[in-house]
Write a protein that holds these residues in place. Sequence first.
Motif, PDB file in Angstrom:
ATOM      1  N   ALA A 133     -17.210  21.088  37.513  1.00 25.70           N
ATOM      2  CA  ALA A 133     -18.262  22.548  36.133  1.00 25.70           C
ATOM      3  C   ALA A 133     -17.745  22.464  35.144  1.00 25.70           C
ATOM      4  O   ALA A 133     -17.982  22.372  34.566  1.00 25.70           O
ATOM      5  N   ALA A 134     -16.309  22.464  35.780  1.00 27.26           N
ATOM      6  CA  ALA A 134     -15.282  22.926  34.446  1.00 27.26           C
ATOM      7  C   ALA A 134     -14.783  22.325  33.482  1.00 27.26           C
ATOM      8  O   ALA A 134     -14.902  21.832  32.497  1.00 27.26           O
ATOM      9  N   VAL A 135     -15.087  20.909  34.434  1.00 27.60           N
ATOM     10  CA  VAL A 135     -15.132  19.773  33.484  1.00 27.60           C
ATOM     11  C   VAL A 135     -16.173  19.380  31.890  1.00 27.60           C
ATOM     12  O   VAL A 135     -15.959  18.625  30.775  1.00 27.60           O
ATOM     13  N   ALA A 136     -17.577  20.042  32.882  1.00 30.38           N
ATOM     14  CA  ALA A 136     -18.518  19.594  32.118  1.00 30.38           C
ATOM     15  C   ALA A 136     -18.427  20.401  30.671  1.00 30.38           C
ATOM     16  O   ALA A 136     -19.314  20.248  30.135  1.00 30.38           O
ATOM     17  N   ALA A 137     -18.511  21.428  31.540  1.00 31.53           N
ATOM     18  CA  ALA A 137     -18.676  23.118  30.761  1.00 31.53           C
ATOM     19  C   ALA A 137     -17.187  22.706  29.137  1.00 31.53           C
ATOM     20  O   ALA A 137     -17.789  22.664  28.598  1.00 31.53           O
ATOM     21  N   GLY A 138     -16.238  22.190  29.705  1.00 32.23           N
ATOM     22  CA  GLY A 138     -15.695  21.765  28.278  1.00 32.23           C
ATOM     23  C   GLY A 138     -16.041  20.413  27.920  1.00 32.23           C
ATOM     24  O   GLY A 138     -15.625  20.794  26.154  1.00 32.23           O
ATOM     25  N   GLY A 139     -16.646  19.448  27.764  1.00 28.54           N
ATOM     26  CA  GLY A 139     -16.811  19.065  27.115  1.00 28.54           C
ATOM     27  C   GLY A 139     -18.237  19.315  26.770  1.00 28.54           C
ATOM     28  O   GLY A 139     -18.183  19.033  25.378  1.00 28.54           O
ATOM     29  N   LEU A 140     -19.456  20.270  26.373  1.00 29.41           N
ATOM     30  CA  LEU A 140     -20.175  20.525  26.113  1.00 29.41           C
ATOM     31  C   LEU A 140     -19.336  21.234  25.086  1.00 29.41           C
ATOM     32  O   LEU A 140     -20.291  21.153  24.069  1.00 29.41           O
ATOM     33  N   LEU A 141     -18.653  22.400  25.779  1.00 30.19           N
ATOM     34  CA  LEU A 141     -17.990  23.237  24.729  1.00 30.19           C
ATOM     35  C   LEU A 141     -17.417  22.681  23.465  1.00 30.19           C
ATOM     36  O   LEU A 141     -17.531  22.598  22.633  1.00 30.19           O
ATOM     37  N   ALA A 142     -16.656  21.718  23.506  1.00 35.73           N
ATOM     38  CA  ALA A 142     -16.319  20.437  22.093  1.00 35.73           C
ATOM     39  C   ALA A 142     -17.238  20.025  21.966  1.00 35.73           C
ATOM     40  O   ALA A 142     -16.477  20.135  20.130  1.00 35.73           O
ATOM     41  N   LEU A 143     -18.192  19.596  23.138  1.00 32.43           N
ATOM     42  CA  LEU A 143     -18.948  18.960  21.383  1.00 32.43           C
ATOM     43  C   LEU A 143     -19.472  19.981  20.801  1.00 32.43           C
ATOM     44  O   LEU A 143     -19.836  19.406  19.612  1.00 32.43           O
ATOM     45  N   HIS A 144     -20.173  21.324  21.192  1.00 28.34           N
ATOM     46  CA  HIS A 144     -20.411  22.427  20.405  1.00 28.34           C
ATOM     47  C   HIS A 144     -19.143  22.956  19.549  1.00 28.34           C
ATOM     48  O   HIS A 144     -20.058  23.306  18.051  1.00 28.34           O
ATOM     49  N   LEU A 145     -18.350  22.645  19.666  1.00 26.55           N
ATOM     50  CA  LEU A 145     -17.287  23.270  18.228  1.00 26.55           C
ATOM     51  C   LEU A 145     -17.243  22.440  17.592  1.00 26.55           C
ATOM     52  O   LEU A 145     -16.805  22.550  15.665  1.00 26.55           O
ATOM     53  N   ARG A 146     -17.876  20.917  17.647  1.00 30.97           N
ATOM     54  CA  ARG A 146     -17.268  19.898  16.635  1.00 30.97           C
ATOM     55  C   ARG A 146     -18.791  20.429  15.436  1.00 30.97           C
ATOM     56  O   ARG A 146     -18.395  20.503  14.727  1.00 30.97           O
ATOM     57  N   SER A 147     -19.813  21.053  15.995  1.00 27.76           N
ATOM     58  CA  SER A 147     -21.208  21.239  15.192  1.00 27.76           C
ATOM     59  C   SER A 147     -20.973  22.644  14.811  1.00 27.76           C
ATOM     60  O   SER A 147     -22.109  22.857  14.082  1.00 27.76           O
ATOM     61  N   ARG A 148     -20.152  23.710  15.259  1.00 22.34           N
ATOM     62  CA  ARG A 148     -20.317  25.247  14.628  1.00 22.34           C
ATOM     63  C   ARG A 148     -18.904  25.337  14.710  1.00 22.34           C
ATOM     64  O   ARG A 148     -18.499  25.911  15.906  1.00 22.34           O
ATOM     65  N   ARG A 149     -18.552  25.225  13.639  1.00 25.53           N
ATOM     66  CA  ARG A 149     -17.039  25.549  13.841  1.00 25.53           C
ATOM     67  C   ARG A 149     -16.366  26.692  12.531  1.00 25.53           C
ATOM     68  O   ARG A 149     -15.037  27.354  12.789  1.00 25.53           O
ATOM     69  N   ASP A 150     -17.366  27.622  12.704  1.00 30.16           N
ATOM     70  CA  ASP A 150     -17.130  28.935  12.484  1.00 30.16           C
ATOM     71  C   ASP A 150     -17.895  29.929  14.044  1.00 30.16           C
ATOM     72  O   ASP A 150     -18.318  31.172  13.657  1.00 30.16           O
ATOM     73  N   GLY A 151     -17.835  28.984  14.777  1.00 27.28           N
ATOM     74  CA  GLY A 151     -18.777  29.807  15.993  1.00 27.28           C
ATOM     75  C   GLY A 151     -17.940  30.447  17.089  1.00 27.28           C
ATOM     76  O   GLY A 151     -16.992  31.399  16.555  1.00 27.28           O
ATOM     77  N   PHE A 152     -18.229  30.711  18.333  1.00 28.99           N
ATOM     78  CA  PHE A 152     -17.532  31.864  19.193  1.00 28.99           C
ATOM     79  C   PHE A 152     -16.103  31.676  19.286  1.00 28.99           C
ATOM     80  O   PHE A 152     -15.225  32.548  19.486  1.00 28.99           O
ATOM     81  N   VAL A 153     -15.663  29.885  18.996  1.00 28.60           N
ATOM     82  CA  VAL A 153     -14.204  29.743  19.705  1.00 28.60           C
ATOM     83  C   VAL A 153     -14.024  28.941  17.922  1.00 28.60           C
ATOM     84  O   VAL A 153     -14.534  28.203  17.331  1.00 28.60           O
ATOM     85  N   PRO A 154     -13.651  29.636  16.721  1.00 29.15           N
ATOM     86  CA  PRO A 154     -13.673  29.439  15.538  1.00 29.15           C
ATOM     87  C   PRO A 154     -12.767  28.388  15.948  1.00 29.15           C
ATOM     88  O   PRO A 154     -12.152  28.041  15.326  1.00 29.15           O
ATOM     89  N   ALA A 155     -12.705  27.178  13.816  1.00 27.60           N
ATOM     90  CA  ALA A 155     -12.072  25.582  13.813  1.00 27.60           C
ATOM     91  C   ALA A 155     -10.474  26.944  13.745  1.00 27.60           C
ATOM     92  O   ALA A 155      -9.836  25.449  13.680  1.00 27.60           O
ATOM     93  N   SER A 156     -10.868  27.682  12.830  1.00 27.59           N
ATOM     94  CA  SER A 156      -9.047  27.812  12.020  1.00 27.59           C
ATOM     95  C   SER A 156      -8.015  28.280  13.687  1.00 27.59           C
ATOM     96  O   SER A 156      -7.208  28.355  13.163  1.00 27.59           O
ATOM     97  N   ILE A 157      -8.994  28.589  14.261  1.00 23.46           N
ATOM     98  CA  ILE A 157      -7.716  28.990  15.521  1.00 23.46           C
ATOM     99  C   ILE A 157      -7.852  27.955  16.766  1.00 23.46           C
ATOM    100  O   ILE A 157      -6.315  26.818  17.143  1.00 23.46           O
ATOM    101  N   VAL A 158      -8.759  26.444  17.399  1.00 25.18           N
ATOM    102  CA  VAL A 158      -8.102  25.683  17.315  1.00 25.18           C
ATOM    103  C   VAL A 158      -7.571  24.717  16.135  1.00 25.18           C
ATOM    104  O   VAL A 158      -6.195  23.671  17.116  1.00 25.18           O
ATOM    105  N   ARG A 159      -7.271  25.182  15.421  1.00 27.48           N
ATOM    106  CA  ARG A 159      -6.691  23.634  15.046  1.00 27.48           C
ATOM    107  C   ARG A 159      -4.980  24.639  14.323  1.00 27.48           C
ATOM    108  O   ARG A 159      -4.579  23.848  13.396  1.00 27.48           O
TER     109      ARG A 159
END
Length: 399
Positions: free
Chosen positions: A221-247
């Motif tokens: 479940a963690a792998v699946a959720a993590g993969g979906l979250l990573a895909l979402h973050l690529r399309s939503r750079r200012d989302g719940f986990v901002p790109a400024s943090i990840v980068r």
Amino acid sequence: MSGTTRTRTGAPAREVPAAWLALLAGPLSFGIAGPSLILPDAARDLGLDLGAVTWIVTAFGWAIAIGTPLMAGLQSHQGVRRALLTCAALVALGAVLVVSVPSLPSLVLGSAAQGLGTAGFTTIAMSLTRSARSMGLVTASLATVGSTAPLIADLAGELLSWQAGLALPALSLLAVPGVLRHRPAGPAPDAPFDPVGAVLLTALVTALVFVPHSWPVAGTAAVAAGGLLALHLRSRRDGFVPASIVRAPVFLLTSGLALLLAATNFGMIYLLPALLAGRAGWTSGQVGAAILWPLLFGGLASYGMIAATAKAPVKAVAGLFPGLAAAGVGLACLSLSPAVLLIAQALTSLAAASGQGAFAARAAAAVPDGARSTAMGQFNLCYLLGAAFGPAIAAALTG
């Protein structure tokens, strides 16, 4: 925030004294460590086995894990005051439930509500600090309360009831008026709330929390959720986990090291009582009294350690605190003498408590001001996951 930040009504926000922030954050540790000695009393009075009542602690741990990023998101999008009042309502509701309704469902719900609220309190406190000394006082309060929590909760159980011991996280409510008095405010959100990102991160965290208990299902479940979250973050750079943090490389480094230090420290806390009882023949009371001192030392000494390393470069602290933890683990591996084991615990406790404060300050400085509260939520999440993984790893090593 800073002295020039203004609230929505135009009133200037003042820096919140560190003592209020420490009081706001510290009682979270009562919910983690406090129940350890009073759960047998709860099981007896409820007519349940000990395994059933441990759901009270599991609910608190799950709640602080998911509450840390969720409440940080609330703070980021609704401001400090609204997040603070929401957390206060959750903590108050949880305390009422655990004190007034002696049934397992109510105790589990009350513990979860207190976990959500105190997780938010801790993230708010850390995001409002404006110096290494303030951050050190906040994290030292967490470690110090954690080291004394079992004894204090046990005392509350003897003087009042075990239900009162479960309500000790509500002591954080005493700090709310003092923090509000300084009219803390955060910048208005730059982007709308990202519900998809929040749901995916919650799913990922929930799965990770249960990995030590059921790793095949939770790991998948963690792998699946993590993969979906990573895909979402690529399309939503200012989302719940901002790109400024990840980068931000410094943020990622310090968060990863915080997870490592927490796993090491809590793994040692799990191993030490069994080693002392098995090798030295100590009773549970003797072990409890002995282990208090290295944990208390780590919490109290961390404040001075964080202040002393406030101006040190990231590379220096990135080597210092993991080095202390490694020295503690090395001592425990080389000798089973009670004195050496207690010294080892003192080193890992000092490393974790100091590292949490020192790394949190650098993680906050590595991201834009508008992402500070979110960054603190993600940083604390990493630390808490380390605290969850440590005992499970230790059990696997000794199993």
